[in-house]
Design a protein around this motif. Sequence first.
Motif, PDB file in Angstrom:
ATOM      1  N   THR A 299       0.801  -1.233   0.000  1.00  0.00           N
ATOM      2  CA  THR A 299       0.000   0.000   0.000  1.00  0.00           C
ATOM      3  C   THR A 299       0.831   1.278   0.000  1.00  0.00           C
ATOM      4  O   THR A 299       0.276   2.351  -0.210  1.00  0.00           O
ATOM      5  N   ASN A 300       2.127   1.188   0.255  1.00  0.00           N
ATOM      6  CA  ASN A 300       2.947   2.399   0.207  1.00  0.00           C
ATOM      7  C   ASN A 300       4.006   2.328  -0.895  1.00  0.00           C
ATOM      8  O   ASN A 300       5.077   2.898  -0.793  1.00  0.00           O
ATOM      9  N   LEU A 301       3.652   1.643  -1.975  1.00  0.00           N
ATOM     10  CA  LEU A 301       4.491   1.588  -3.168  1.00  0.00           C
ATOM     11  C   LEU A 301       3.605   1.889  -4.367  1.00  0.00           C
ATOM     12  O   LEU A 301       2.919   1.012  -4.888  1.00  0.00           O
ATOM     13  N   PRO A 302       3.571   3.150  -4.792  1.00  0.00           N
ATOM     14  CA  PRO A 302       2.744   3.498  -5.947  1.00  0.00           C
ATOM     15  C   PRO A 302       3.224   2.758  -7.198  1.00  0.00           C
ATOM     16  O   PRO A 302       4.422   2.648  -7.451  1.00  0.00           O
ATOM     17  N   PHE A 303       2.284   2.249  -7.957  1.00  0.00           N
ATOM     18  CA  PHE A 303       2.592   1.537  -9.186  1.00  0.00           C
ATOM     19  C   PHE A 303       2.977   2.533 -10.276  1.00  0.00           C
ATOM     20  O   PHE A 303       2.359   3.576 -10.436  1.00  0.00           O
ATOM     21  N   THR A 304       4.022   2.196 -11.027  1.00  0.00           N
ATOM     22  CA  THR A 304       4.408   2.985 -12.192  1.00  0.00           C
ATOM     23  C   THR A 304       4.438   2.063 -13.406  1.00  0.00           C
ATOM     24  O   THR A 304       4.643   0.853 -13.274  1.00  0.00           O
ATOM     25  N   ALA A 305       4.222   2.623 -14.571  1.00  0.00           N
ATOM     26  CA  ALA A 305       4.110   1.828 -15.794  1.00  0.00           C
ATOM     27  C   ALA A 305       5.336   0.954 -16.048  1.00  0.00           C
ATOM     28  O   ALA A 305       5.213  -0.172 -16.530  1.00  0.00           O
ATOM     29  N   ASP A 306       6.537   1.456 -15.718  1.00  0.00           N
ATOM     30  CA  ASP A 306       7.738   0.664 -15.978  1.00  0.00           C
ATOM     31  C   ASP A 306       7.853  -0.554 -15.069  1.00  0.00           C
ATOM     32  O   ASP A 306       8.634  -1.472 -15.348  1.00  0.00           O
ATOM     33  N   MET A 307       7.074  -0.616 -14.009  1.00  0.00           N
ATOM     34  CA  MET A 307       7.065  -1.808 -13.157  1.00  0.00           C
ATOM     35  C   MET A 307       6.380  -2.976 -13.865  1.00  0.00           C
ATOM     36  O   MET A 307       6.573  -4.131 -13.481  1.00  0.00           O
TER      37      MET A 307
ATOM     38  N   SER B 218      14.836  -3.784 -10.080  1.00  0.00           N
ATOM     39  CA  SER B 218      15.225  -3.277  -8.760  1.00  0.00           C
ATOM     40  C   SER B 218      14.142  -3.564  -7.727  1.00  0.00           C
ATOM     41  O   SER B 218      14.451  -3.927  -6.587  1.00  0.00           O
ATOM     42  N   THR B 219      12.882  -3.439  -8.115  1.00  0.00           N
ATOM     43  CA  THR B 219      11.792  -3.727  -7.180  1.00  0.00           C
ATOM     44  C   THR B 219      11.738  -5.217  -6.879  1.00  0.00           C
ATOM     45  O   THR B 219      11.487  -5.622  -5.744  1.00  0.00           O
ATOM     46  N   GLU B 220      12.006  -6.041  -7.869  1.00  0.00           N
ATOM     47  CA  GLU B 220      12.055  -7.492  -7.658  1.00  0.00           C
ATOM     48  C   GLU B 220      13.145  -7.856  -6.646  1.00  0.00           C
ATOM     49  O   GLU B 220      12.940  -8.695  -5.758  1.00  0.00           O
ATOM     50  N   LYS B 221      14.300  -7.229  -6.756  1.00  0.00           N
ATOM     51  CA  LYS B 221      15.397  -7.493  -5.804  1.00  0.00           C
ATOM     52  C   LYS B 221      14.998  -7.119  -4.382  1.00  0.00           C
ATOM     53  O   LYS B 221      15.307  -7.826  -3.429  1.00  0.00           O
ATOM     54  N   VAL B 222      14.325  -5.994  -4.244  1.00  0.00           N
ATOM     55  CA  VAL B 222      13.874  -5.560  -2.921  1.00  0.00           C
ATOM     56  C   VAL B 222      12.863  -6.563  -2.352  1.00  0.00           C
ATOM     57  O   VAL B 222      12.923  -6.923  -1.181  1.00  0.00           O
ATOM     58  N   MET B 223      11.947  -7.024  -3.192  1.00  0.00           N
ATOM     59  CA  MET B 223      10.958  -8.013  -2.738  1.00  0.00           C
ATOM     60  C   MET B 223      11.654  -9.288  -2.259  1.00  0.00           C
ATOM     61  O   MET B 223      11.326  -9.831  -1.203  1.00  0.00           O
ATOM     62  N   SER B 224      12.635  -9.758  -3.022  1.00  0.00           N
ATOM     63  CA  SER B 224      13.388 -10.959  -2.632  1.00  0.00           C
ATOM     64  C   SER B 224      14.114 -10.744  -1.320  1.00  0.00           C
ATOM     65  O   SER B 224      14.170 -11.646  -0.481  1.00  0.00           O
TER      66      SER B 224
ATOM     67  N   LYS C 155       3.161  -5.479   7.570  1.00  0.00           N
ATOM     68  CA  LYS C 155       4.508  -4.948   7.351  1.00  0.00           C
ATOM     69  C   LYS C 155       5.401  -5.967   6.668  1.00  0.00           C
ATOM     70  O   LYS C 155       5.440  -7.128   7.058  1.00  0.00           O
ATOM     71  N   LEU C 156       6.116  -5.518   5.658  1.00  0.00           N
ATOM     72  CA  LEU C 156       7.141  -6.311   4.996  1.00  0.00           C
ATOM     73  C   LEU C 156       8.340  -5.389   4.859  1.00  0.00           C
ATOM     74  O   LEU C 156       8.422  -4.591   3.920  1.00  0.00           O
ATOM     75  N   GLY C 157       9.224  -5.451   5.839  1.00  0.00           N
ATOM     76  CA  GLY C 157      10.319  -4.489   5.882  1.00  0.00           C
ATOM     77  C   GLY C 157       9.753  -3.096   6.054  1.00  0.00           C
ATOM     78  O   GLY C 157       8.956  -2.855   6.954  1.00  0.00           O
ATOM     79  N   HIS C 158      10.126  -2.177   5.173  1.00  0.00           N
ATOM     80  CA  HIS C 158       9.590  -0.813   5.248  1.00  0.00           C
ATOM     81  C   HIS C 158       8.306  -0.635   4.433  1.00  0.00           C
ATOM     82  O   HIS C 158       7.776   0.464   4.345  1.00  0.00           O
ATOM     83  N   PHE C 159       7.805  -1.727   3.875  1.00  0.00           N
ATOM     84  CA  PHE C 159       6.568  -1.674   3.103  1.00  0.00           C
ATOM     85  C   PHE C 159       5.357  -1.964   3.984  1.00  0.00           C
ATOM     86  O   PHE C 159       5.429  -2.783   4.893  1.00  0.00           O
ATOM     87  N   SER C 160       4.260  -1.311   3.677  1.00  0.00           N
ATOM     88  CA  SER C 160       2.977  -1.581   4.327  1.00  0.00           C
ATOM     89  C   SER C 160       2.165  -2.481   3.408  1.00  0.00           C
ATOM     90  O   SER C 160       2.154  -2.284   2.193  1.00  0.00           O
ATOM     91  N   LEU C 161       1.493  -3.454   4.012  1.00  0.00           N
ATOM     92  CA  LEU C 161       0.709  -4.405   3.237  1.00  0.00           C
ATOM     93  C   LEU C 161      -0.773  -4.240   3.489  1.00  0.00           C
ATOM     94  O   LEU C 161      -1.184  -3.888   4.600  1.00  0.00           O
ATOM     95  N   ASN C 162      -1.574  -4.538   2.482  1.00  0.00           N
ATOM     96  CA  ASN C 162      -3.010  -4.640   2.661  1.00  0.00           C
ATOM     97  C   ASN C 162      -3.237  -5.956   3.410  1.00  0.00           C
ATOM     98  O   ASN C 162      -2.894  -7.020   2.902  1.00  0.00           O
ATOM     99  N   SER C 163      -3.795  -5.883   4.593  1.00  0.00           N
ATOM    100  CA  SER C 163      -3.913  -7.052   5.459  1.00  0.00           C
ATOM    101  C   SER C 163      -4.812  -8.144   4.887  1.00  0.00           C
ATOM    102  O   SER C 163      -4.777  -9.269   5.350  1.00  0.00           O
TER     103      SER C 163
END
Length: 118
Positions: A11-19, A29-35, A103-111
């Motif tokens: 919920t605190n990572l706005p989607f952009t077209a290049d994603m 880069s976002t994939e690496k962070v998720m891993s 919470k997933l690290g510094h990311f907020s999740l939709n519960s």
Amino acid sequence: VRNFTLNVTITNLPFTADMATPNSRKFKSTEKVMSYYVDPLLQRSSIGPAYIGCRVLAFRSKKNRDDTGVDAMCSWRDEPSGPKFNRETIYHELSNMTNGITKLGHFSLNSQSLYIDG
């Protein structure tokens, strides 16, 4: 090797077209962070010793691009003497490790967004 899907909404990572483009710099880069955040959780789960890893298949727009959906394919070794995959158990373990799927690290999740299928 067996696979299961893992889906979650950040919920605190706005989607952009290049994603949405798997070879883009932003996707990679976002994939690496998720891993970085997901791998340690699954390594500590009940399938931990057999866990191989997850690969992000897609990032998708949620809620008018305010949120980002993550679709991943995860793998584990299904060996007779190894841990058995139970999606309900993994769901509850990940729920506990992410503070109730918030919470997933510094990311907020939709519960309500965690989905595991195997």
